[in-house]
Design an enzyme around this catalytic site. Structure first.
Site, mmCIF file in Angstrom:
data_model
loop_
_atom_site.group_PDB
_atom_site.id
_atom_site.type_symbol
_atom_site.label_atom_id
_atom_site.label_comp_id
_atom_site.label_asym_id
_atom_site.label_seq_id
_atom_site.Cartn_x
_atom_site.Cartn_y
_atom_site.Cartn_z
ATOM 1 C CB THR A 1 -0.948 0.020 1.215
ATOM 2 O OG1 THR A 1 -0.177 0.052 2.417
ATOM 3 C CG2 THR A 1 -1.864 -1.183 1.219
ATOM 4 C CG ASP A 2 -0.928 4.748 -1.816
ATOM 5 O OD1 ASP A 2 -1.715 4.617 -0.852
ATOM 6 O OD2 ASP A 2 -1.314 5.117 -2.942
ATOM 7 C CB ALA A 3 1.160 7.869 2.062
ATOM 8 N N GLY A 4 -1.787 6.497 1.307
ATOM 9 C CA GLY A 4 -3.239 6.620 1.400
ATOM 10 C C GLY A 4 -3.926 5.332 1.834
ATOM 11 C CB ILE B 1 -5.393 2.504 -1.971
ATOM 12 C CG1 ILE B 1 -4.610 3.656 -2.591
ATOM 13 C CG2 ILE B 1 -6.642 3.022 -1.259
ATOM 14 C CD1 ILE B 1 -5.377 4.407 -3.675
#
Length: 138
Positions: free
Chosen positions: A14-17, A19
């Site tokens: 996942t990324d910082a968001g 997702i």
């Protein structure tokens, strides 16, 4: 009929968001293609060692439709869509496994991937052995 490979989304995907980072779908698709070949009796190293050639991605077209999130259970599908003398094209999808039994899975991403068959030493295109092509057909 498409081959399916299960994947769970981990923190590292996942990324910082929160997702799945877009490039990680390429990793999911690569793993599913490798397992598809293995299920057909062809390990990547075995093909390289015995035939002196290997598959390499030559084109990838992806479309992202919905996000996958941490801990989601996905199914990554792979289906042969076509071939030429020296390449195959596969259609792949990342599907969110349904939470309700009997519910259809949600398509999160889809791709058309062209894979060339190349000589291990020169990386020049080679004709895919007809027996291998026959085994790749559904």
């Amino acid at each position: 009929m498409a081959f399916s490979w299960p994947v769970r989304v981990y923190w590292e995907d996942t990324d910082a968001g929160g997702i799945v980072f877009y490039a990680n779908y390429l990793k999911f698709f690569e793993r599913a293609r490798t397992e598809w070949l293995r299920a057909l009796g062809h390990g990547q190293q075995q093909l390289k060692a015995t035939l002196g050639a290997m598959f390499v991605v030559t084109d990838a077209q992806l479309r992202y439709l919905r996000p996958a999130r941490l801990d989601d259970e996905l199914l990554i599908t792979t289906a042969l869509a076509g071939h030429s003398r020296a390449s195959i094209t596969v259609q792949q999808q990342a599907l969110l496994a349904p939470g309700t039994p009997g519910a259809p899975p949600t398509v999160l991403a889809q791709a058309s991937i062209r894979i060339g068959w190349v000589d291990v030493q020169t990386l020049r295109p080679r004709r895919i052995p007809p027996t291998l092509l026959q085994q790749l057909h559904p």
